[in-house]
Structure formats: C-alpha cells, structure tokens
Design an enzyme around this catalytic site. Structure first.
Site, mmCIF file in Angstrom:
data_model
loop_
_atom_site.group_PDB
_atom_site.id
_atom_site.type_symbol
_atom_site.label_atom_id
_atom_site.label_comp_id
_atom_site.label_asym_id
_atom_site.label_seq_id
_atom_site.Cartn_x
_atom_site.Cartn_y
_atom_site.Cartn_z
ATOM 1 N N CYS A 131 10.155 17.164 -3.078
ATOM 2 C CA CYS A 131 10.127 16.482 -4.369
ATOM 3 C C CYS A 131 11.017 15.246 -4.333
ATOM 4 O O CYS A 131 11.678 14.970 -3.332
ATOM 5 C CB CYS A 131 10.578 17.423 -5.490
ATOM 6 S SG CYS A 131 12.272 18.021 -5.304
ATOM 7 N N ASP B 264 -12.493 -6.574 -2.511
ATOM 8 C CA ASP B 264 -12.965 -7.241 -1.308
ATOM 9 C C ASP B 264 -14.418 -7.654 -1.549
ATOM 10 O O ASP B 264 -15.095 -7.075 -2.400
ATOM 11 C CB ASP B 264 -12.863 -6.279 -0.122
ATOM 12 C CG ASP B 264 -13.496 -6.838 1.130
ATOM 13 O OD1 ASP B 264 -13.161 -7.971 1.495
ATOM 14 O OD2 ASP B 264 -14.340 -6.145 1.734
ATOM 15 N N CYS C 94 14.629 15.698 -3.469
ATOM 16 C CA CYS C 94 14.880 15.841 -2.027
ATOM 17 C C CYS C 94 15.107 14.468 -1.397
ATOM 18 O O CYS C 94 16.022 14.287 -0.579
ATOM 19 C CB CYS C 94 13.701 16.527 -1.345
ATOM 20 S SG CYS C 94 13.376 18.211 -1.893
ATOM 21 N N ASP D 88 -9.144 -4.114 5.247
ATOM 22 C CA ASP D 88 -8.658 -3.858 3.887
ATOM 23 C C ASP D 88 -7.560 -2.793 3.850
ATOM 24 O O ASP D 88 -6.925 -2.600 2.814
ATOM 25 C CB ASP D 88 -9.813 -3.395 2.984
ATOM 26 C CG ASP D 88 -10.889 -4.454 2.826
ATOM 27 O OD1 ASP D 88 -10.535 -5.643 2.770
ATOM 28 O OD2 ASP D 88 -12.072 -4.092 2.770
ATOM 29 N N ASP E 94 -13.518 -1.892 1.642
ATOM 30 C CA ASP E 94 -14.297 -0.966 2.467
ATOM 31 C C ASP E 94 -14.072 -1.136 3.952
ATOM 32 O O ASP E 94 -14.570 -0.350 4.742
ATOM 33 C CB ASP E 94 -15.799 -1.128 2.179
ATOM 34 C CG ASP E 94 -16.387 -2.331 2.920
ATOM 35 O OD1 ASP E 94 -15.723 -3.376 2.947
ATOM 36 O OD2 ASP E 94 -17.496 -2.194 3.466
#
Length: 762
Positions: A26, A446, A29, A649, A645
């Site tokens: 978490c 994009d 931590c 990217d 995609d």
C-alpha cells in the site's frame, strides 16, 4: 538471470542505484521504505514506485547499508541493473508469490466456509440452530469452529500478524495491522467464550470465529486479485525487449561473424538481410531497401533506405539487403530509451486505495485508544462485574471497527465496474484508471490505427472522360505489381478486392524519383507524381480540382498515363475509421478537448484534424516527442488521457494520467495502457469515461458507509447509550453490524452491473 556488475555495485558507491523492493502492499509501505532509504547517509534523493516495485536512489550511498535499512523496516530488497534486458529472478519470485497467495486463498476459503455456515447459518436460516444443537451440539460446534479458525489464522493468515503487529508496535500501522487487530480480537473473545465462559457476564457468551476466518479469506482474495493484475505490468517491457535482434552479422577482419548484440561496439559494420530486424541504431553504408518503422513512427508505410539513411534498432528490413555502421548500441539505442521511458512512467501512486491507507494511519490507533478508554471507564465506573463488562465492551469496539467493509469497499466496485466494462468492450487493466479517467479534461489520440484504419488503401481513383474505370485500374495495378512499394501494394490489393484480373505486363522500368512504367497488353502505361507527367509532356490541369481536394485532405496524388494520354488521378491513404467522427463528437459533448499527437507529417495531420474537428495537433514527433507533448498538454489543460495503438505510443500511454490502447493494436501498446478498447472502436473512450464516473461514485458511497457506519457505531459499542437507556451492544450484534456493513458494500457495488454506456459499440 544474474544481473551484470551487481557485485561491483555492492562494494562501491554509485551516483544512481536501482533496487527491487518486495513485500510492499500500500501507499504507507512506499512512504515507510522511502523514509528508511532517505535516512541512510549519502542519499540525496529517493523515489519508490509501488507499481514497478522499484526504488531509484541518488547519491553516494553503500548498497549493503541501503538493503539493510529496507530489510530493517520489514521489506525484501536487492540491487538491480536498470539496463538489464530481463530479470528472470524477479519474475520467478513474483510468480511464486502469486502462486503462494492463491494457495493461501484456497485454503482459507475451504476452512472458513464451514465456520461461516455453522455460525451465521444458525442466525440466518430458521431451524438451523436447533438442528446443530440436536446433532453435533453447540459446544462441539464451537470446538470445531475453534480448530478451523485457528488453522486459518495460523497458516494462510499468519502473514497479517507477522507484518501487522510489528508495524503496530512501531506506531506505523497499515492494513495488515487492521486485519491482525480485528481478527485477533474476534478470535480472542471467542476463545474465552469457548473454554472459560464463566469469565463473561450472562448473555454475552458467544463466539465470533466466523468473523476472524472470513475476514482473512476476503482480504486474501483482494490481495490475490491485486497481485494478478500487478503481475502484468512488466509484460510491456518484456515485449519491447523481444523486439530486439539477438545476434548481428558483423564484418570484422574481412569476415562476417554472427555475434550477440550486447557485444557490438560503436562503428561496427553490420549486414542486415531481407526480413531481418535491424539490430542497432546505425547509418546505411551500402544497399537499398524499405524498412518498416511503424514501431517508432506508428506509420504503416515502410520507409525507403539507401546510403546515408539512418535506421533504428528493432525496425524490420523488407526485401532488400543493407549494410550499416553502428551509431548507438546497448542502452543508447532508441529501443532501449523507449524501454526506460515506459519503466519510468508506468507506475502510478494515485489509486483511491491510497486514501484508505492514509486513513488507517490514524484509524487503528484511534480505535485502539477508544477500546482502551472503554475498558478503563467500565473497569473504574462500571457496575459489577466491572472486569467482564469492560472486556465485553472493549472487544465490541474492536469488532465493530473491523476492517472487513473497508477492505471490500474499493476492490468490489472495481471488480464489478471492470467486469461491466469488459462486457461493453472497455478493459480496465489497472484499477487506478477508474479513479483518474473521470477527471480527464483533454483526450489526446494517436492518428494511425487509432483515428484511422492503420494501413494504406486506395481511397481515390478519378478516370478521364471516355475511359473504363476497371480497365484503367487493371493496367495501373499490373504495372504496380512489380513494385515492392507499399503504395503499389495498396493499388494491387484494390484491384484484387474488385475481382479484377491483372493483364500481362512486360518491359517494367522504375524511373528514379519519378515513377514506374511498363507495357500492358500492348499499351504503354506510366504511373507517377505530377512532375513525371510534366516530364512526359502531359498537362495535369484537367484534374486540378481533384488534386486540390486531395491536397486539402492531406493526400499526395499520383497520375496514370496510357499510350501518352492522361488517364487517371490516384490517391492512396490511411482512411479514417467510420466510428471516429461520432466518437470525437461525443468527447466534445462531454466538454473535453481533443488533441492529436502523431508521427505523420504536419500537412496530413492538420487535414485530418480539420475533417474531424480536433482542437489541437502535434505532428512529426517520435516517441520522446509524444511524451513531451503529453506533458505539455497536461500542464496547459490538466488531467490527460492518451489513446494509441502502436509500440511508439507505449511511452506516451504510460506518461499520461490514463493510457487507453486500441485492442487491435500492438501487444506492447496494450500492455503499456491502463485501459484497452477491446473492439478497436474509439467510441469506447466516452463509454470508459462514463463508466469511470459511475464506478468512482460507487466507491465513494462504499467508503463513506464503511468508515462512517462503523465509526458512528463505535460509541454505541463503547456503551454510550447505557447510562440513559441501559443498552449495550453485545459483540454478537457488533459482528452483525460489521457483516451488514459488508453486505451493503457488496450490494451497492453490484448495482454497477446495470450500467448502460452512452454510445453503442460494435
């Protein structure tokens, strides 16, 4: 796999040290590890990333002292090489941890189920209490529950006590501490009720084994689901590494030798054969070919390379052979830099669970203080038997504040919300995307493969008056069939798709810088740019209007001449997806700005942006430029979501507040993203934003209930109503209230299953 130079790093000082941290669960931590590292002499700066489980330390510090400091606060650590291509040891360790969590979850569930049925079944199912009493007996039932719950706490639940209590004693509790305190209180009280019931006042002899057992099972379920999701964060890095060639054909001492790429040096002369990946960044010294650079630029059309051209490692050579001189090797190649960009930007510290972790920093001590005060007040001022009243009410306070609902509040909503998202074609890979996407103010996209289809096709073919379209296309395609250029391939594919049989072609010739020509069925056919037509003495003015339109759309026209007469104007382009205009309009209706970031040329990008009413355009950028563009947009407009995609990217997807990948794109883009649009439909973006808002609203409701409900009942459990009304909250009702809180949270989360997306996807 052993990590290079780690032995040297452990014995010397270094300006930058990279550490792998194990055992963090978490935000608290992360804070604890950062404080431990910064306390080491010589450390000037330290950053700990929960998602990647890495720490980056700057300064002149001894690695052994750093590792000892981290281990002292309860976490595992080891030095790593950030430029290492793979870390099999770390991956094997994570796989083992996930497998161990799964085993613990199965064991805890198997042991907790009969305990839950025996105890809660008696309260919920009419007649079951009498049936248990008449068959095995209530006391025997308690003995059985004791054995099963003890096994749950001692085996699968042992980790909570090993981690939770030491942190509690250091006054730095986390969720492990909450689980440890709550289950220990429930189990301890039940233990007294089972074996020494005389210590408890009349009417309070009850057991709460099911609370302890079920809490452990539910928290383990959440931990396992989190570990499974977290385990995929390194997939993007592994896939990027897999793009790199393993060996290179190097000319040394007059001979060509195959050597591993990690042994290459600057200036090496390397041969790249047809179909092979380029091993390193370099400059072409001999040969000519087309190279697929889509992994860098995102553009589908391979780029011609000849003497003097630069090539990038990881790109794919097409049919020709190249010889190149290495200009960047190892960690200096563009692919290695992309890998580092993804590593640096991938982790996020902003999930809503961090709020829960911060609250637990004071919640547990506050509850324990309330329980202690309850015990003391009843012991001093309570009626006889004061000790037992004090014990019962203190335990009731601890049980009513048990973290079961807190643990369920966020993961249940995320599970249901992400499940509903998958049903409508939106896959949330990371829970934090649900928190961040609802606040997006700008959506950056994009171009290639996201707004467009991602491959060149024949988009325009205007024929001169008096000619037959199919005959012209057949002859042009016949000429282009001998060319390896992607534009030629698109023309040939268009003819094939229309079931046109290509006629016989002879005397093919490529005119450098102009076009191609050949004889087709006795006719001379020439195809090329306008300058080629002018060189042939042909006037292209008859197609002026069409050429102007194509130019405004960002397309470069080609012309075809047959037997010395201008026959057609042709355009090959990457067409816009049919779903794109509606998606852009929907984003505008949501009040979002839309920006396009692309590696394509500025003229084409602006033309497409104009067609789609896109607000802002950033063109002709490489992966690093996309990251910088994302940062600039974020600074100018606020929270940003990026949609892409391609491999190029991946860094921008990781840098954005939320990265959304088109599911039909590359695996690396998908693995780098927080959200994947499964169908490849851009309309999934507004759907994802709407689902994000619905899910986060649901989580806020759950958290309010989990905290406010339990907190409001703490005074009741402490006996605040006793002086005026003579009412005490027995631990059994405290456990019931805790269970009701959990049931409410689960029921509220399940409402998300009825979520309806604003746009229909196909």
């Amino acid at each position: 796999m052993s990590v290079p130079n780690i032995s040297d790093a452990r014995s010397t000082t270094a300006a930058t040290i990279n550490l792998s941290i194990g055992g963090m669960t978490c935000a608290s931590c992360v804070g604890r590890v950062e404080r431990a590292i910064k306390a080491v002499p010589g450390v000037t700066e330290a950053a700990v990333n929960l998602a990647t489980e890495r720490a980056t330390v700057h300064g002149q510090a001894d690695v052994d002292i750093l590792l000892a400091a981290i281990e002292k606060v309860g976490y595992d650590a080891r030095a790593v090489d950030i430029d290492a291509q793979a870390d099999d040891e770390a991956e094997n360790k994570k796989d083992a941890e996930r497998a161990a969590l799964k085993r613990k979850l199965i064991l805890a569930s198997a042991l907790a189920l009969p305990v839950f049925v025996l105890e809660m079944g008696s309260h919920l199912i009419p007649g079951m209490h009498e049936w248990v009493a008449a068959t095995i007996g209530i006391q025997t039932s308690w003995y059985l529950q004791f054995v099963l719950t003890a096994l749950v706490l001692a085996i699968p639940g042992r980790h909570f006590y090993q981690k939770g209590f030491p942190l509690l004693f250091r006054l730095t509790p986390d969720m492990n501490s909450l689980v440890a305190v709550g289950t220990a209180a429930a189990f301890g009280y039940s233990l007294v009720a089972t074996f020494t019931p005389g210590l408890l006042p009349a009417g309070t002899v009850n057991v709460y084994y099911e609370a302890a057992a079920v809490i452990v099972a539910l928290v383990l379920l959440g931990r396992y689901l989190e570990a499974r999701a977290k385990g995929r964060t390194s997939e993007a890095i592994k896939r990027l590494v897999s793009l790199q060639a393993k060996v290179a054909h190097v000319k040394r001492d007059g001979q060509v030798t195959d050597i591993p790429i990690n042994e290459l040096t600057l200036g090496d002369i390397i041969e790249v054969r047809p179909g092979e990946r380029v091993p390193v960044d370099g400059e072409v010294t001999d040969g000519r070919s087309y190279v697929d650079e889509s992994m860098i630029t995102g553009e589908p059309i391979p780029v011609e390379k000849s003497v003097g051209s630069t090539v990038v490692g990881g790109t794919v050579n097409q049919k020709g052979a190249l010889t190149l001189r290495a200009t960047a090797v190892g960690g200096q190649t563009m692919l290695a830099q992309i890998i580092r960009l993804v590593e640096q930007a991938q982790g996020s510290k902003l999930p809503i669970q961090a709020v829960v972790d911060k609250v637990t920093m004071w919640f547990v001590p506050a509850v324990m203080l309330a329980a202690a005060l309850t015990f003391l007040i009843w012991l001093i001022f309570g009626p006889d038997p004061a000790l037992t009243f004090a014990l019962v009410n203190a335990v009731a306070v601890l049980i009513i504040a048990c973290p079961c609902a807190m643990g369920l509040a966020t993961p249940t909503s995320i599970m249901v919300g992400t499940g509903r998202g998958a049903e409508i074609g939106v896959l949330f890979r990371k829970g934090e995307a649900l928190q961040l996407l609802k606040d997006a103010l700008v959506v950056a996209v994009d171009k290639t493969g996201t707004l467009t289809e991602g491959r060149p096709v024949l988009t325009d073919l205007d024929i001169a008056t008096g000619l037959d379209r199919k005959q012209v296309l057949a002859k042009v395609a016949a000429v282009e069939s001998s060319s390896e250029h992607p534009i030629a391939r698109a023309i040939v594919d268009a003819a094939i798709e229309q079931n046109i049989t290509l006629p016989t072609m002879t005397d093919f010739e490529s005119v450098t810088g102009m076009g191609v020509c050949a004889t087709v069925d006795g006719s001379r056919v020439e195809v090329g740019a306008d300058r080629y037509m002018r060189d042939l003495g042909l006037d292209v003015g008859g197609f002026a209007d069409t050429a102007e339109r194509l130019g405004s759309e960002g397309k470069s026209p080609l012309y075809a001449a047959i037997d010395g007469q201008l026959a057609a104007i042709i355009a090959v382009a990457d067409p816009i997806k049919p779903s794109t205009p509606a998606a852009i309009a929907a984003l505008h209706e949501l009040g979002l700005k839309v920006a396009m970031i692309t590696g394509d040329n500025a003229h084409t990008a602006r033309a497409i942006a104009k067609q789609l009413d896109i607000d802002e355009v950033v063109a002709e950028v490489l992966p690093q430029g996309k990251v910088e563009a994302v940062r600039r947009l974020k600074a100018a407009h606020g929270q940003i979501a990026f949609v892409g995609d391609g491999i190029n990217d991946a860094p921008a997807l990781a840098e954005a507040d939320v990265g959304l990948a088109i599911g039909t794109g590359t695996d690396v883009a998908v693995e780098s993203a927080d959200v994947v649009l499964m169908s490849g439909n851009l309309q999934g973006v507004p759907n994802a934003i709407a689902l994000s808002k619905a899910t986060i609203g649901n989580i806020h409701q759950n958290l309010f209930w989990a905290f406010a409900y339990n907190t409001a009942l703490i005074p009741v459990a402490a006996g605040a109503l006793y002086p005026a009304y003579g009412v005490l909250l027995s631990p059994i009702f405290a456990a019931g209230a805790m269970a009701l809180s959990s049931v409410f949270v689960l029921g509220n989360a399940l409402r998300l299953r009825r979520f309806q997306p604003p746009l229909a996807t196909h």
